[in-house]
Design a protein around this motif. Structure first.
Motif, mmCIF file in Angstrom:
data_model
loop_
_atom_site.group_PDB
_atom_site.id
_atom_site.type_symbol
_atom_site.label_atom_id
_atom_site.label_comp_id
_atom_site.label_asym_id
_atom_site.label_seq_id
_atom_site.Cartn_x
_atom_site.Cartn_y
_atom_site.Cartn_z
ATOM 1 N N THR A 164 0.853 -1.183 0.000
ATOM 2 C CA THR A 164 0.000 0.000 0.000
ATOM 3 C C THR A 164 0.891 1.235 0.000
ATOM 4 O O THR A 164 2.096 1.130 0.247
ATOM 5 N N PRO A 165 0.309 2.397 -0.249
ATOM 6 C CA PRO A 165 1.109 3.616 -0.187
ATOM 7 C C PRO A 165 1.705 3.884 1.203
ATOM 8 O O PRO A 165 2.643 4.633 1.341
ATOM 9 N N ARG A 166 1.164 3.236 2.236
ATOM 10 C CA ARG A 166 1.638 3.467 3.598
ATOM 11 C C ARG A 166 2.453 2.308 4.150
ATOM 12 O O ARG A 166 2.787 2.291 5.325
ATOM 13 N N GLY A 167 2.757 1.323 3.307
ATOM 14 C CA GLY A 167 3.601 0.235 3.757
ATOM 15 C C GLY A 167 3.094 -1.141 3.360
ATOM 16 O O GLY A 167 2.092 -1.280 2.662
ATOM 17 N N TYR A 168 3.813 -2.156 3.815
ATOM 18 C CA TYR A 168 3.500 -3.556 3.519
ATOM 19 C C TYR A 168 2.834 -4.210 4.725
ATOM 20 O O TYR A 168 3.077 -3.840 5.866
ATOM 21 N N TYR A 169 2.003 -5.222 4.435
ATOM 22 C CA TYR A 169 1.429 -6.037 5.499
ATOM 23 C C TYR A 169 1.054 -7.396 4.928
ATOM 24 O O TYR A 169 1.016 -7.574 3.708
ATOM 25 N N LEU A 170 0.800 -8.343 5.810
ATOM 26 C CA LEU A 170 0.342 -9.671 5.399
ATOM 27 C C LEU A 170 -1.175 -9.712 5.503
ATOM 28 O O LEU A 170 -1.742 -9.374 6.542
ATOM 29 N N ASP A 171 -1.816 -10.117 4.429
ATOM 30 C CA ASP A 171 -3.278 -10.230 4.409
ATOM 31 C C ASP A 171 -3.655 -11.599 4.964
ATOM 32 O O ASP A 171 -3.448 -12.616 4.318
ATOM 33 N N THR A 172 -4.191 -11.592 6.167
ATOM 34 C CA THR A 172 -4.537 -12.849 6.835
ATOM 35 C C THR A 172 -5.827 -13.459 6.304
ATOM 36 O O THR A 172 -6.166 -14.593 6.629
ATOM 37 N N GLY A 173 -6.576 -12.686 5.494
ATOM 38 C CA GLY A 173 -7.814 -13.212 4.945
ATOM 39 C C GLY A 173 -8.981 -13.126 5.904
ATOM 40 O O GLY A 173 -10.089 -13.487 5.570
ATOM 41 N N HIS A 174 -8.742 -12.633 7.110
ATOM 42 C CA HIS A 174 -9.800 -12.517 8.102
ATOM 43 C C HIS A 174 -10.728 -11.359 7.725
ATOM 44 O O HIS A 174 -10.314 -10.223 7.673
ATOM 45 N N ARG A 175 -11.976 -11.678 7.407
ATOM 46 C CA ARG A 175 -12.932 -10.673 6.973
ATOM 47 C C ARG A 175 -14.145 -10.666 7.892
ATOM 48 O O ARG A 175 -14.773 -11.685 8.082
ATOM 49 N N GLU A 176 -14.463 -9.528 8.416
ATOM 50 C CA GLU A 176 -15.654 -9.401 9.252
ATOM 51 C C GLU A 176 -16.690 -8.503 8.605
ATOM 52 O O GLU A 176 -17.847 -8.538 8.954
ATOM 53 N N GLY A 177 -16.276 -7.676 7.664
ATOM 54 C CA GLY A 177 -17.156 -6.681 7.090
ATOM 55 C C GLY A 177 -17.861 -7.126 5.826
ATOM 56 O O GLY A 177 -17.746 -8.258 5.373
ATOM 57 N N TYR A 178 -18.587 -6.179 5.271
ATOM 58 C CA TYR A 178 -19.347 -6.360 4.039
ATOM 59 C C TYR A 178 -18.574 -5.648 2.935
ATOM 60 O O TYR A 178 -18.229 -4.478 3.073
ATOM 61 N N ARG A 179 -18.290 -6.343 1.843
ATOM 62 C CA ARG A 179 -17.491 -5.776 0.762
ATOM 63 C C ARG A 179 -18.304 -5.682 -0.521
ATOM 64 O O ARG A 179 -19.090 -6.574 -0.829
ATOM 65 N N LYS A 180 -18.034 -4.600 -1.255
ATOM 66 C CA LYS A 180 -18.705 -4.413 -2.535
ATOM 67 C C LYS A 180 -17.833 -3.546 -3.428
ATOM 68 O O LYS A 180 -17.159 -2.631 -2.946
ATOM 69 N N THR A 181 -17.855 -3.830 -4.720
ATOM 70 C CA THR A 181 -17.150 -3.004 -5.691
ATOM 71 C C THR A 181 -18.099 -1.932 -6.189
ATOM 72 O O THR A 181 -19.195 -2.243 -6.660
ATOM 73 N N LEU A 182 -17.675 -0.677 -6.059
ATOM 74 C CA LEU A 182 -18.475 0.460 -6.495
ATOM 75 C C LEU A 182 -17.787 1.118 -7.680
ATOM 76 O O LEU A 182 -16.598 1.425 -7.615
ATOM 77 N N VAL A 183 -18.532 1.332 -8.753
ATOM 78 C CA VAL A 183 -17.992 1.970 -9.950
ATOM 79 C C VAL A 183 -18.299 3.458 -9.882
ATOM 80 O O VAL A 183 -19.447 3.864 -9.702
ATOM 81 N N CYS A 184 -17.244 4.255 -10.008
ATOM 82 C CA CYS A 184 -17.354 5.706 -9.860
ATOM 83 C C CYS A 184 -16.765 6.410 -11.073
ATOM 84 O O CYS A 184 -16.051 5.803 -11.867
ATOM 85 N N CYS A 185 -17.053 7.702 -11.178
ATOM 86 C CA CYS A 185 -16.477 8.508 -12.240
ATOM 87 C C CYS A 185 -16.391 9.956 -11.767
ATOM 88 O O CYS A 185 -17.380 10.499 -11.253
ATOM 89 N N HIS A 186 -15.206 10.532 -11.894
ATOM 90 C CA HIS A 186 -15.003 11.940 -11.566
ATOM 91 C C HIS A 186 -13.641 12.366 -12.074
ATOM 92 O O HIS A 186 -12.824 11.533 -12.480
ATOM 93 N N ASP A 187 -13.396 13.668 -12.015
ATOM 94 C CA ASP A 187 -12.083 14.168 -12.409
ATOM 95 C C ASP A 187 -11.180 14.238 -11.179
ATOM 96 O O ASP A 187 -11.604 13.986 -10.056
ATOM 97 N N ARG A 188 -9.926 14.589 -11.405
ATOM 98 C CA ARG A 188 -8.924 14.626 -10.332
ATOM 99 C C ARG A 188 -9.331 15.550 -9.183
ATOM 100 O O ARG A 188 -9.087 15.245 -8.021
ATOM 101 N N ALA A 189 -9.956 16.658 -9.509
ATOM 102 C CA ALA A 189 -10.301 17.660 -8.494
ATOM 103 C C ALA A 189 -11.255 17.124 -7.431
ATOM 104 O O ALA A 189 -11.272 17.633 -6.306
ATOM 105 N N ARG A 190 -12.005 16.088 -7.749
ATOM 106 C CA ARG A 190 -12.996 15.569 -6.797
ATOM 107 C C ARG A 190 -12.536 14.317 -6.055
ATOM 108 O O ARG A 190 -13.308 13.704 -5.310
ATOM 109 N N THR A 191 -11.289 13.921 -6.216
ATOM 110 C CA THR A 191 -10.781 12.694 -5.588
ATOM 111 C C THR A 191 -10.923 12.728 -4.069
ATOM 112 O O THR A 191 -11.448 11.789 -3.464
ATOM 113 N N GLY A 192 -10.462 13.797 -3.448
ATOM 114 C CA GLY A 192 -10.544 13.900 -1.992
ATOM 115 C C GLY A 192 -11.975 13.874 -1.495
ATOM 116 O O GLY A 192 -12.285 13.245 -0.482
#
Length: 172
Positions: free
Chosen positions: A54-82
């Motif tokens: 990641t941009p903040r470092g490395y880690y090991l993905d243990t695969g432990h998932r407790e949350g709900y995951r979904k892929t969201l498709v978005c569209c915007h220009d650079r100015a709206r990233t934040g």
């Protein structure tokens, strides 16, 4: 210390850490260059080990998932990233990655692991400092995020907030 011993030491360090470890920290501790660490991580990943970058470092993905995951498709220009990232975080979401579709390479994905406003600000600052283009610049602003929330209700809230702000790529 040879390369194999160094990679074993890297695994020990990653296993012993609760959070992420920066490549520069690993390089300092193991007395090698940052580029050697990059190569070691690639070799560890090639072995099938769950090393995440990641941009903040490395880690090991243990695969432990407790949350709900979904892929969201978005569209915007650079100015709206934040704005987009802040809305997801404020609604209880965590942004795992960003993906785009490329006409030659297919799906290109970059790990983000943005869990807080602090993570978001660090990411945005690094993008600005490095003058790095957004991955979505190659796809006309269209991109997807793997988002995780505590549950489906939280994900519904994230989607609704993004929809109202005009970020979701729906029926365009």
């Amino acid at each position: 210390m040879d390369g194999e011993e160094r990679r074993e030491k890297i695994l020990e360090i990653l296993k012993g850490r609760d959070g992420k470890v920066r490549g520069s920290e690993l390089a300092d501790r193991l007395e090698v260059s940052r580029q050697v660490i990059v190569g070691d991580m690639a070799l560890l990943k090639a072995r099938g080990l769950p090393v995440m970058s990641t941009p903040r470092g490395y880690y090991l993905d243990t695969g432990h998932r407790e949350g709900y995951r979904k892929t969201l498709v978005c569209c915007h220009d650079r100015a709206r990233t934040g704005e987009e990232l802040a809305l997801i975080i404020s609604a209880g979401g965590m942004i795992h990655d960003v993906s785009v579709e490329h006409e030659v390479y297919g799906t290109l994905t970059a790990s983000l692991e943005i869990r807080s406003l602090e993570d978001m600000n660090a990411y945005l600052q690094k993008m600005k400092t490095k003058n790095a283009p957004l991955l979505s610049s190659i796809s006309g602003g269209i991109h997807s995020h793997l988002v995780e929330t505590k549950g489906k209700e939280d994900m519904d809230r994230v989607e609704e907030i993004l929809r109202k702000a005009g970020f979701l790529y729906e029926n365009r």
